[in-house]
Scaffold this motif. Structure first.
Motif, PDB file in Angstrom:
ATOM      1  N   GLY A  64       0.788  -1.227   0.000  1.00 20.31           N
ATOM      2  CA  GLY A  64       0.000   0.000   0.000  1.00 20.31           C
ATOM      3  C   GLY A  64       0.815   1.269   0.000  1.00 20.31           C
ATOM      4  O   GLY A  64       0.249   2.366  -0.030  1.00 20.31           O
ATOM      5  N   SER A  65       2.143   1.154   0.023  1.00 21.01           N
ATOM      6  CA  SER A  65       2.987   2.348   0.060  1.00 21.01           C
ATOM      7  C   SER A  65       2.902   3.119  -1.253  1.00 21.01           C
ATOM      8  O   SER A  65       2.811   2.538  -2.330  1.00 21.01           O
ATOM      9  CB  SER A  65       4.441   1.953   0.337  1.00 21.01           C
ATOM     10  N   GLN A  66       2.939   4.445  -1.151  1.00 24.59           N
ATOM     11  CA  GLN A  66       2.945   5.313  -2.327  1.00 24.59           C
ATOM     12  C   GLN A  66       4.357   5.761  -2.699  1.00 24.59           C
ATOM     13  O   GLN A  66       4.532   6.595  -3.583  1.00 24.59           O
ATOM     14  CB  GLN A  66       2.073   6.547  -2.071  1.00 24.59           C
ATOM     15  N   THR A  67       5.343   5.195  -2.043  1.00 22.55           N
ATOM     16  CA  THR A  67       6.727   5.559  -2.324  1.00 22.55           C
ATOM     17  C   THR A  67       7.121   5.158  -3.747  1.00 22.55           C
ATOM     18  O   THR A  67       6.785   4.070  -4.205  1.00 22.55           O
ATOM     19  CB  THR A  67       7.657   4.879  -1.310  1.00 22.55           C
ATOM     20  N   ASP A  68       7.832   6.058  -4.415  1.00 18.70           N
ATOM     21  CA  ASP A  68       8.312   5.802  -5.778  1.00 18.70           C
ATOM     22  C   ASP A  68       9.792   6.171  -5.820  1.00 18.70           C
ATOM     23  O   ASP A  68      10.150   7.346  -5.833  1.00 18.70           O
ATOM     24  CB  ASP A  68       7.513   6.628  -6.778  1.00 18.70           C
ATOM     25  N   ILE A  69      10.652   5.140  -5.805  1.00 17.08           N
ATOM     26  CA  ILE A  69      12.102   5.346  -5.811  1.00 17.08           C
ATOM     27  C   ILE A  69      12.706   4.553  -6.959  1.00 17.08           C
ATOM     28  O   ILE A  69      12.374   3.383  -7.162  1.00 17.08           O
ATOM     29  CB  ILE A  69      12.739   4.904  -4.474  1.00 17.08           C
ATOM     30  N   ASP A  70      13.590   5.188  -7.721  1.00 17.66           N
ATOM     31  CA  ASP A  70      14.329   4.517  -8.786  1.00 17.66           C
ATOM     32  C   ASP A  70      15.757   4.251  -8.307  1.00 17.66           C
ATOM     33  O   ASP A  70      16.367   5.114  -7.657  1.00 17.66           O
ATOM     34  CB  ASP A  70      14.386   5.381 -10.053  1.00 17.66           C
ATOM     35  N   VAL A  71      16.269   3.063  -8.637  1.00 17.52           N
ATOM     36  CA  VAL A  71      17.651   2.716  -8.285  1.00 17.52           C
ATOM     37  C   VAL A  71      18.392   2.405  -9.587  1.00 17.52           C
ATOM     38  O   VAL A  71      18.141   1.387 -10.224  1.00 17.52           O
ATOM     39  CB  VAL A  71      17.705   1.508  -7.334  1.00 17.52           C
ATOM     40  N   LYS A  72      19.293   3.294  -9.956  1.00 19.37           N
ATOM     41  CA  LYS A  72      20.035   3.173 -11.216  1.00 19.37           C
ATOM     42  C   LYS A  72      21.447   2.671 -10.953  1.00 19.37           C
ATOM     43  O   LYS A  72      22.097   3.092 -10.000  1.00 19.37           O
ATOM     44  CB  LYS A  72      20.082   4.536 -11.909  1.00 19.37           C
ATOM     45  N   ILE A  73      21.901   1.756 -11.817  1.00 21.14           N
ATOM     46  CA  ILE A  73      23.278   1.268 -11.756  1.00 21.14           C
ATOM     47  C   ILE A  73      24.144   2.218 -12.570  1.00 21.14           C
ATOM     48  O   ILE A  73      23.972   2.353 -13.784  1.00 21.14           O
ATOM     49  CB  ILE A  73      23.402  -0.160 -12.325  1.00 21.14           C
ATOM     50  N   ASP A  74      25.077   2.894 -11.914  1.00 22.31           N
ATOM     51  CA  ASP A  74      25.959   3.836 -12.605  1.00 22.31           C
ATOM     52  C   ASP A  74      27.354   3.268 -12.811  1.00 22.31           C
ATOM     53  O   ASP A  74      27.893   3.287 -13.905  1.00 22.31           O
ATOM     54  CB  ASP A  74      26.052   5.146 -11.829  1.00 22.31           C
ATOM     55  N   ASP A  75      27.953   2.794 -11.737  1.00 18.14           N
ATOM     56  CA  ASP A  75      29.353   2.375 -11.773  1.00 18.14           C
ATOM     57  C   ASP A  75      29.470   0.954 -11.229  1.00 18.14           C
ATOM     58  O   ASP A  75      29.366   0.736 -10.022  1.00 18.14           O
ATOM     59  CB  ASP A  75      30.202   3.345 -10.938  1.00 18.14           C
TER      60      ASP A  75
END
Length: 776
Positions: free
Chosen positions: A343-354
């Motif tokens: 039910g969480s409205q959290t929106d987080i993106d996790v990008k691989i950079d290095d």
């Protein structure tokens, strides 16, 4: 007298009978697990006073006791827990060791096959057959990663199922112990019900296989309270709690053991639960999950590096290369790496950079909102809260989202946290798993062998090591047009700026400053005048005459007008004596017309083609073609765009000093038969591009295999040691409580003879009584 003798015989008969009963009971239970040998405590009956003397009145059974030592029993319970924990761990480590030697090593072999196929292709980069082989090898490598992930998740699923089965048995044991406690409370002299107490101890020892057990005894019961793990009560008197597996929060797959009391289920600490349960939880959380992360890190490091090279080169058709493997930063995968509460409205993106900075394990992010600001606490895979060098929070509080944070080769983009806006005082914890599904997500996106990008444009950008400034020159794109192929030098110079003016004159002459004139030593404001005698003179802003150069090269203070110099050029003598052509003046000036010339200097940037030794035409911010740009560059991204090009090619930061220069080599973007990119792909096989430059992708597997091998070896040794401890504890208990058949057989004969002798006493008493009666 006969009566006394009869009583003595009866007492002897009765005690011998009880001795025989107990001895026979011992013999019957010689092979009963957990049975404690019973011993009869026989005592002499009180003597009777008669005729001035005390005469014995026989014997009686005072009690029947267990041969039992609570310290030895407790030691056996503890060693049972330790042995079962090490055995379960050993069994699972054997399974995981088998995984690294078969399934996982197949993944490494398939990666090596891919590199070998690329090596063969680099010798014949245009061969479609070799290109197809590379695609097939890529598919095999991706499938091997997928299979490794599936194998590990199946092992993890099996562990969870074993946990469920084990908890069912633990619950049954708890109920049986509670039932025994009920019986012990209901029976008279329950502490003398040795067989029931043995059964209780047997249940406790079986329970000790699954978890660490602490027993608190009460009168009449050896197990009034049974505590498991680090302090959770399973049995209290006649009541038994239930254990069950509950889904984790927010990681639903992270199932935990919970103890149920009424309608409430409380997760119990798994760190110190011990026994088989503790071993399974440790294997699942510390070994299997770590293996999943390491295989994921391998898959991400492998696929991203190949994709980056692919997208920096050109394919067989001359087009820019596309990704060979699944994009590790696809929109779906960016969000999949975050586990949040239902039910969480959290929106987080996790990008691989290095990939070089990536770490295995889970990160935990806790966010709270005070009505104005968001506060964050970030915990690393070891569970330690991350801090800045000054001790402040790693992520500073903010009242604005989205927010980007860089950590360990990742970029966390917090678009929304807990709602827009969240409630005052609200907090939430999410789990970030960057690597966990990496081996499952890898796949091959390309099906046309012509799409393999064999040629990579070779662009080199270098700063002169003698530069005194700190400016950085970089490419804005890995791909540059073939028209720009060549070698260049970028110079930071200080040059003159000339501005001519002729406002208000009555004549029609045109006065123009010469762009690019080397007039750095002639800085100042000047007035050029044509008098009525058609003479031209030049004066500085103080009214001093400036020497000019006539068509013979002589220095003069006046020139004939119209000018007779080549191109109507006006050449002046600078303050250092040098001659500088600064402007041109056409015919048509009227008497007393005046013209102004302002000479200043400023820093500029030029680009020189070192092959032709000519300055390159550039675009200024207005789109005009120039050969020098104002420095520092005035556009937003500090970019340099060549004339005739739409997109910028280079970017130079501020802080260069006059005299600094940079060399640039731009290669061709397309070349038939090019293999530079294939050669670069081969290097990934051995380059230390992971673990902060300490490991190659394949080295990660070697580290995983070594770690699992060492843990298996340690598990084997621990199991051996714990087996010895268990055997010693079992022997101590056996020596105290065990039944010795030789001893019991001797007792049987002894008490049988005693029984027969007592019978004879009774016979003698009867004969004596009969003789007495006949005499009467």
């Amino acid at each position: 007298m006969a009566s006394d003798l009869m009583q003595l015989g009866i007492s002897g008969l009765r005690t011998s009978q009880k001795q025989l009963d107990v001895t026979s009971h011992n013999i019957s239970n010689v092979h009963t697990p957990g049975y404690s040998r019973q011993v009869v405590d026989q005592k002499a009956a009180d003597a009777q006073w008669s005729g001035g003397n005390y005469y014995g009145s026989g014997a009686y059974i005072d009690s029947v006791n267990r041969a039992y030592d609570q310290f030895a029993a407790r030691e056996l319970t503890l060693s049972t827990t330790q042995l079962e924990e090490s055995n379960v761990r050993q069994q699972h480590m054997m399974m995981l060791d088998d995984f690294t030697s078969k399934s996982a090593v197949n993944t490494v072999n398939s990666m090596n096959d891919f590199y070998n196929s690329v090596r063969s292709l680099s010798d014949h980069p245009n061969d479609l057959g070799s290109r197809q082989t590379v695609l097939e090898s890529a598919n095999q490598a991706a499938n091997s990663f997928n299979n490794s992930y599936e194998t590990l998740t199946n092992i993890r699923r099996d562990v969870n199922e074993q946990l469920d089965v084990t908890l069912e048995r633990v619950n049954a044991l708890g109920q049986e112990l509670a039932a025994i406690n009920t019986s012990l409370q209901e029976l008279p002299d329950s502490d003398k019900n040795h067989d029931l107490l043995d059964k209780q101890r047997g249940l406790i020892n079986e329970l000790a296989k699954y978890t660490k057990v602490t027993v608190l005894a009460d009168k009449g019961s050896l197990a009034d309270k049974v505590i498991i793990g680090s302090g959770d009560t399973l049995v209290s008197g006649v009541e038994s709690s239930q254990l069950k597996m509950v889904s984790g929060d927010p990681d639903l797959e992270d199932k935990q053991i919970a103890i149920v009391n009424g309608n409430q289920a409380k997760a119990i600490k798994s760190d110190h639960i011990g026994g088989g349960l503790g071993a399974m939880l440790s294997i699942r959380d510390d070994v299997i999950d770590k293996s999943l992360d390491e295989m994921g890190r391998m898959a991400i490091g492998f696929s991203k590096q190949i994709n980056d090279l692919q997208q920096s080169g050109t394919d067989l058709t001359g087009a820019m290369g596309s990704a060979l493997f699944t994009d590790v930063n696809s929109p779906t995968l960016l969000k999949e790496r975050v586990l949040k509460p239902l039910g969480s409205q959290t929106d987080i993106d996790v990008k691989i950079d290095d990939v070089n900075a990536l770490k295995a394990g889970d990160y935990k992010l806790t966010t709270s909102f005070d009505g104005t600001d968001y506060s964050f606490r970030l915990f690393d895979p070891a569970g330690n809260e991350m801090k800045q060098a000054d001790g402040s929070a790693y992520i500073a509080a903010t009242d604005t989202l989205p927010l980007e944070v860089n950590v360990d080769g990742l970029t966390l983009t917090m678009n929304t946290v807990m709602g827009t806006p969240p409630a005052t005082g609200q907090s939430e914890t999410v789990i970030i798993q960057p690597m966990r599904r990496g081996a499952a997500n890898i796949g091959v996106e390309m099906n046309d062998p012509r799409g393999l990008a064999g040629h990579r444009q070779t662009n080199i950008v270098e700063a002169n090591p003698n530069n005194t400034g700190t400016a950085q020159l970089s490419q804005t794109s890995q791909q540059t047009p073939d028209a720009l192929a060549g070698t260049y030098q970028i110079d930071i110079i200080n040059s003159a700026d000339l501005v001519a003016g002729n406002t208000g004159n009555s004549g029609t002459a045109t006065f123009e400053a010469i762009s690019g004139a080397a007039a750095e030593n002639a800085v100042g404001n000047y007035t050029i005048t044509v008098n009525a005698a058609n003479k031209l003179s030049m004066a500085d802003d103080s009214g001093n005459a400036v020497k000019l150069i006539d068509d013979t090269g002589a220095e003069v203070t006046e020139l004939d007008y119209p000018l007779t110099t080549t191109g109507n050029t006006l050449t002046m003598v600078a303050s250092d004596g040098s001659q500088v052509s600064v402007a041109t003046l056409s015919n048509g000036a009227a008497a007393n017309d005046e013209f102004t010339l302002a000479i200043t200097t400023s820093d500029k940037l030029t680009v020189r083609n070192t092959q032709t030794n000519t300055l390159m035409d550039l675009k200024d911010d207005a789109g005009n073609t120039v050969q020098a740009l104002a420095y520092p560059l005035t556009n937003a991204n500090k970019e340099i765009t060549f004339a005739g090009q739409t997109n910028p090619t280079l970017s130079l930061s501020d802080d260069a000093n006059v005299g600094d220069n940079f060399s640039v080599t731009l290669g061709r973007s397309s070349a038939v038969g090019g293999n530079t990119n294939f050669l670069a792909m081969q290097q990934i096989q051995h380059e230390k591009t992971m673990n902060e430059g300490k490991s190659s992708v394949i080295d990660l597997f070697e580290g995983l295999a070594t770690d699992i091998g060492m843990q298996k070896s340690n598990a084997d040794k621990t199991a051996e040691v714990n087996q010895l401890d268990f055997d010693a504890a079992s022997e101590r208990v056996s020596n105290i409580s065990g039944v010795n058949l030789d001893e019991e057989a001797a007792n049987l004969m002894k008490f049988q003879q005693s029984y027969m002798a007592s019978s004879r006493i009774m016979s003698v008493a009867k004969e004596t009584f009969d003789t007495l009666m006949r005499t009467v």
